[in-house]
Design a protein around this motif. Structure first.
Motif, PDB file in Angstrom:
ATOM      1  N   MET A  70       0.987  -1.036  -0.066  1.00 53.29           N
ATOM      2  CA  MET A  70      -0.134  -0.114   0.020  1.00 53.29           C
ATOM      3  C   MET A  70       0.821   1.312   0.046  1.00 53.29           C
ATOM      4  O   MET A  70       0.441   2.255  -0.390  1.00 53.29           O
ATOM      5  CB  MET A  70      -0.832  -0.155   1.041  1.00 53.29           C
ATOM      6  CG  MET A  70      -0.354  -0.080   2.668  1.00 53.29           C
ATOM      7  SD  MET A  70      -1.616   0.166   3.943  1.00 53.29           S
ATOM      8  CE  MET A  70      -1.541   2.070   3.958  1.00 53.29           C
ATOM      9  N   LEU A  71       2.135   1.159   0.379  1.00 55.60           N
ATOM     10  CA  LEU A  71       3.032   2.477   0.217  1.00 55.60           C
ATOM     11  C   LEU A  71       3.905   2.332  -0.705  1.00 55.60           C
ATOM     12  O   LEU A  71       5.168   2.898  -0.675  1.00 55.60           O
ATOM     13  CB  LEU A  71       3.696   2.559   1.759  1.00 55.60           C
ATOM     14  CG  LEU A  71       2.771   2.904   2.895  1.00 55.60           C
ATOM     15  CD1 LEU A  71       3.407   3.101   4.182  1.00 55.60           C
ATOM     16  CD2 LEU A  71       1.834   4.158   2.751  1.00 55.60           C
ATOM     17  N   CYS A  72       3.698   1.401  -1.901  1.00 54.91           N
ATOM     18  CA  CYS A  72       4.702   1.469  -3.006  1.00 54.91           C
ATOM     19  C   CYS A  72       4.130   2.475  -3.953  1.00 54.91           C
ATOM     20  O   CYS A  72       2.839   2.184  -4.319  1.00 54.91           O
ATOM     21  CB  CYS A  72       4.729  -0.026  -3.489  1.00 54.91           C
ATOM     22  SG  CYS A  72       4.901  -0.169  -4.970  1.00 54.91           S
ATOM     23  N   PRO A  73       4.770   3.461  -4.258  1.00 55.53           N
ATOM     24  CA  PRO A  73       4.258   4.503  -5.185  1.00 55.53           C
ATOM     25  C   PRO A  73       3.766   4.015  -6.473  1.00 55.53           C
ATOM     26  O   PRO A  73       2.831   4.063  -7.104  1.00 55.53           O
ATOM     27  CB  PRO A  73       5.264   5.468  -5.264  1.00 55.53           C
ATOM     28  CG  PRO A  73       5.786   5.483  -4.073  1.00 55.53           C
ATOM     29  CD  PRO A  73       6.124   3.914  -3.727  1.00 55.53           C
ATOM     30  N   GLU A 133       8.614  -4.972   3.589  1.00 49.80           N
ATOM     31  CA  GLU A 133       9.207  -3.865   4.365  1.00 49.80           C
ATOM     32  C   GLU A 133       8.369  -3.024   4.851  1.00 49.80           C
ATOM     33  O   GLU A 133       7.188  -3.048   4.713  1.00 49.80           O
ATOM     34  CB  GLU A 133      10.092  -2.923   3.200  1.00 49.80           C
ATOM     35  CG  GLU A 133       9.094  -2.601   2.169  1.00 49.80           C
ATOM     36  CD  GLU A 133       9.824  -1.654   1.009  1.00 49.80           C
ATOM     37  OE1 GLU A 133      10.798  -1.428   1.150  1.00 49.80           O
ATOM     38  OE2 GLU A 133       8.892  -1.612  -0.074  1.00 49.80           O
ATOM     39  N   HIS A 134       8.816  -2.376   5.827  1.00 51.63           N
ATOM     40  CA  HIS A 134       7.832  -1.207   6.531  1.00 51.63           C
ATOM     41  C   HIS A 134       6.823  -1.773   7.221  1.00 51.63           C
ATOM     42  O   HIS A 134       5.590  -1.452   7.086  1.00 51.63           O
ATOM     43  CB  HIS A 134       7.343   0.088   5.754  1.00 51.63           C
ATOM     44  CG  HIS A 134       8.313   0.798   4.924  1.00 51.63           C
ATOM     45  ND1 HIS A 134       9.201   1.428   5.589  1.00 51.63           N
ATOM     46  CD2 HIS A 134       8.545   0.812   3.722  1.00 51.63           C
ATOM     47  CE1 HIS A 134      10.021   2.206   4.627  1.00 51.63           C
ATOM     48  NE2 HIS A 134       9.702   1.719   3.538  1.00 51.63           N
ATOM     49  N   LYS A 147       5.825  -2.235  10.365  1.00 52.40           N
ATOM     50  CA  LYS A 147       5.153  -1.586  11.224  1.00 52.40           C
ATOM     51  C   LYS A 147       3.912  -0.519  10.543  1.00 52.40           C
ATOM     52  O   LYS A 147       3.262   0.050  11.240  1.00 52.40           O
ATOM     53  CB  LYS A 147       6.198  -0.819  12.290  1.00 52.40           C
ATOM     54  CG  LYS A 147       6.657  -1.735  13.353  1.00 52.40           C
ATOM     55  CD  LYS A 147       7.151  -0.790  14.446  1.00 52.40           C
ATOM     56  CE  LYS A 147       8.165   0.164  13.991  1.00 52.40           C
ATOM     57  NZ  LYS A 147       8.923   0.819  15.265  1.00 52.40           N
ATOM     58  N   ALA A 148       4.702  -0.063   9.367  1.00 52.87           N
ATOM     59  CA  ALA A 148       3.603   1.032   8.797  1.00 52.87           C
ATOM     60  C   ALA A 148       2.399   0.342   8.061  1.00 52.87           C
ATOM     61  O   ALA A 148       1.284   0.547   8.153  1.00 52.87           O
ATOM     62  CB  ALA A 148       4.325   1.936   7.950  1.00 52.87           C
ATOM     63  N   HIS A 194      10.954  -3.213  -4.378  1.00 51.38           N
ATOM     64  CA  HIS A 194       9.957  -2.674  -5.635  1.00 51.38           C
ATOM     65  C   HIS A 194      10.496  -1.613  -6.390  1.00 51.38           C
ATOM     66  O   HIS A 194      10.188  -1.176  -7.266  1.00 51.38           O
ATOM     67  CB  HIS A 194       8.679  -2.297  -4.508  1.00 51.38           C
ATOM     68  CG  HIS A 194       8.903  -1.136  -3.830  1.00 51.38           C
ATOM     69  ND1 HIS A 194       8.752   0.042  -4.167  1.00 51.38           N
ATOM     70  CD2 HIS A 194       9.101  -1.159  -2.438  1.00 51.38           C
ATOM     71  CE1 HIS A 194       8.953   0.975  -3.250  1.00 51.38           C
ATOM     72  NE2 HIS A 194       9.362   0.256  -2.072  1.00 51.38           N
ATOM     73  N   ASP A 195      11.612  -0.980  -5.931  1.00 48.12           N
ATOM     74  CA  ASP A 195      12.094   0.239  -6.659  1.00 48.12           C
ATOM     75  C   ASP A 195      12.279  -0.031  -8.118  1.00 48.12           C
ATOM     76  O   ASP A 195      12.579   0.767  -8.996  1.00 48.12           O
ATOM     77  CB  ASP A 195      13.209   0.839  -5.969  1.00 48.12           C
ATOM     78  CG  ASP A 195      12.734   1.895  -4.769  1.00 48.12           C
ATOM     79  OD1 ASP A 195      13.330   1.847  -3.690  1.00 48.12           O
ATOM     80  OD2 ASP A 195      11.568   2.289  -4.919  1.00 48.12           O
TER      81      ASP A 195
END
Lengths: 214, 214, 214, 214
Positions: free
Chosen positions: B39-42, B74-75, B77-78, B195-196
């Motif tokens: 969800m936080l992968c642009p 990754e991330h 906790k977010a 993901h980059d």
């Protein structure tokens, strides 16, 4: 009476981007995507032509032929053959483009023969030369790509039943709520429509199915 | 050893947007489009998820199932389950989304089992549950739609030869210069990629063809 | 009663992307563009934040300060400080971002003090720290850039009359038909609006002019 | 020798979208945004003209005049006055457009007088008729809007020092790393460049500042 099983040949007065003139007869064996456009139609320049450029980038030209047709039905003094040549040069459209044969100041001959409602219009022909789709406006990439691929799966010279079977699959697999209406070639008399119709964002299309399912 | 003919089942700890949990086994009979995202992968938010939303609008859910898989690597906790729920609510993605079962702080279980290289990853399964495509990055709408439609033309329960035949057609019909490289499942050990990778605009993909043509 | 000539100080519980905490008092002398957003608000991610990134690329940070404010008024369990940190890392927003101080499950303190209607909200402060614009939704780049530049032309420490003169110029030079309505701070009681308002494409804004012209 | 303080008058053989012919002399008192374009230049149609349409929507025509200039330097047989008229009709550009007076098959007169490098070119004139900016390519909306607003703040008939002061503010406020180079009117002899230069995405521009700061 228009017969999608044996659609009229292209009437082209001049070709660009090809050494030999093209004919639907000569293209048999390939799926054919024909985009009818006018060089000064904003929807053609912004949507119709870039879309077939994307199709050109994704489908092999050995199997799927992309053809442009300049169908001038207005502004005849502006959209001359010289003007078209400059337009093709500047935008570098990477596919053959024919000039639809003029018929005075009205619709040119191919446009009239196919009863087109304006520009952009996109026609899909199967490998046997049957007209399978007729879109006026902006069909979307995903639906078009699915239809082209389905027709490309049909064999050259296959019996009519194979195409009917593929049409049944398309009807089942594509969710197409806004494309449900069909005309049985009675359009035209009540619309007198020009290319501006394409601007309202909804598509008009005609199925010319080889099967009896629709 | 990964076998695309019998790929591993999804390991999902929680489902959203569906009353019943989904399984690949239960989806047999449909073509399945699975988008693995964070969800936080642009690139997922701007490209991967909007693309499958467009696919959802064009293909009937009775024939082509769209499934999201939240593969948090990754991330941690977010990107919690609470955060995912809010994300799904705000963006109104119209398809079922499963949470890939966590495995400590590393890759979640499904992601690892499929040897994914990052997010967004898109997997295509045929009606028999075979993994047919594995894309990392941004495959384009036209190519994807063509591949989905071709697989949708295959019959449920058809013999393996039918899929091989369709793959031969795809290989012939799609012009696909930038997608020529294939890994034989040795990727991963040398890339450690996240993901980059998707940001550089080129796609990585794996064919897992049922035929011997490729 | 809200006084745009002496607007409330930011209430921030944590800063990112800056070594020192920021205050409106400390930013005096610069024009300040403050974007109030939520990390899971689609309109913020697609429009509000990319817009201030473009402003950041065009205006010198010595003269025009861009500041983000994470104003969480919903989904508190999802939009935590950890989640925000991951969001900022992944999207690489190139400006300082503060966390608006929470006030239980309701609006955070700065958001409430400025009577914001939702996210994204954009505030423009002049070099003297007066609140000059309050936009809810999607103001366009051209109008915003013109307003920022006009305020940047005002001198530091200039008398109030200079700002009034610049406002008169802005009122005359900008053609702004859809932005004519103004609230005199009675909004809020009747709207209870959230960020979804921004989705309808029209902007809400408040002038807090230093002059008496409007 | 070109003098930006007293730039040459427009040489226009025909006007569209205006009842009275326009002159720079007659536009004194307004900021003037002039876009030099060719109707078959893709970058003009996709970027230059839509950008000035956006400017037209945001700035009052009483204060900021938007003017188009059709500067045909190639494809003379295609880009005739008839063709331009059809183009203007179809795209509905909402501002006056003049036809730059032809000079045989070379650059038309205004284009030559201003030493333009191709299309699209955008010129900004201040209220006193001085040429203040000369862009070839794609300047962005934010920078342009800031420059236009700054010039609009200058008074009609103000002394030259006021413009110099505004230029100093612009130089300080705008962060403009990629626009640093300036030509002292020696361009042209070494480039012979056409409009394709605009396609590489970088801008060329000339400051003709009224001050001595630059």
């Amino acid at each position: 009476m228009f017969d999608p099983e044996a659609p009229p040949e292209l009437a082209v007065s001049r070709w660009f981007n090809t050494t030999d003139p093209l004919t639907l007869a000569g293209l048999k064996g390939k799926v054919v995507v024909l985009t009818a456009f006018q060089m000064l139609c904003p929807d053609c320049v912004e949507h119709g032509l870039p879309q077939v450029r994307r199709l050109r980038q994704n489908f092999s030209p050995e199997e799927v032929a992309i053809v442009g047709l300049h169908t001038v039905f207005e502004h005849h003094k502006a959209m001359t053959v010289d003007a078209l040549e400059a337009f093709l040069h500047e935008y570098r459209w990477p596919f053959p483009v024919g000039v639809d044969t003029a018929d005075g100041e009205g619709m040119p001959k191919t446009m009239a023969a196919y009863e087109m409602q304006g520009t952009p219009t996109l026609l899909l022909f199967d490998r046997e030369g049957r007209l399978r789709r007729h879109y006026f406006g902006r069909p979307n990439d995903i639906m078009l790509a699915a239809e082209i691929m389905a027709m490309a799966i049909e064999d050259k010279g296959a019996p009519r039943e194979q195409a009917a079977g593929i049409e049944k699959k398309l009807a089942r697999v594509l969710a197409n709520p806004e494309h449900g209406h069909q005309h049985d070639h009675e359009h035209g008399e009540d619309c007198g429509c020009g290319h501006d119709h394409g601007h309202d964002g909804h598509d008009h299309h005609h199925h010319h199915p080889p099967g009896n399912a629709r």
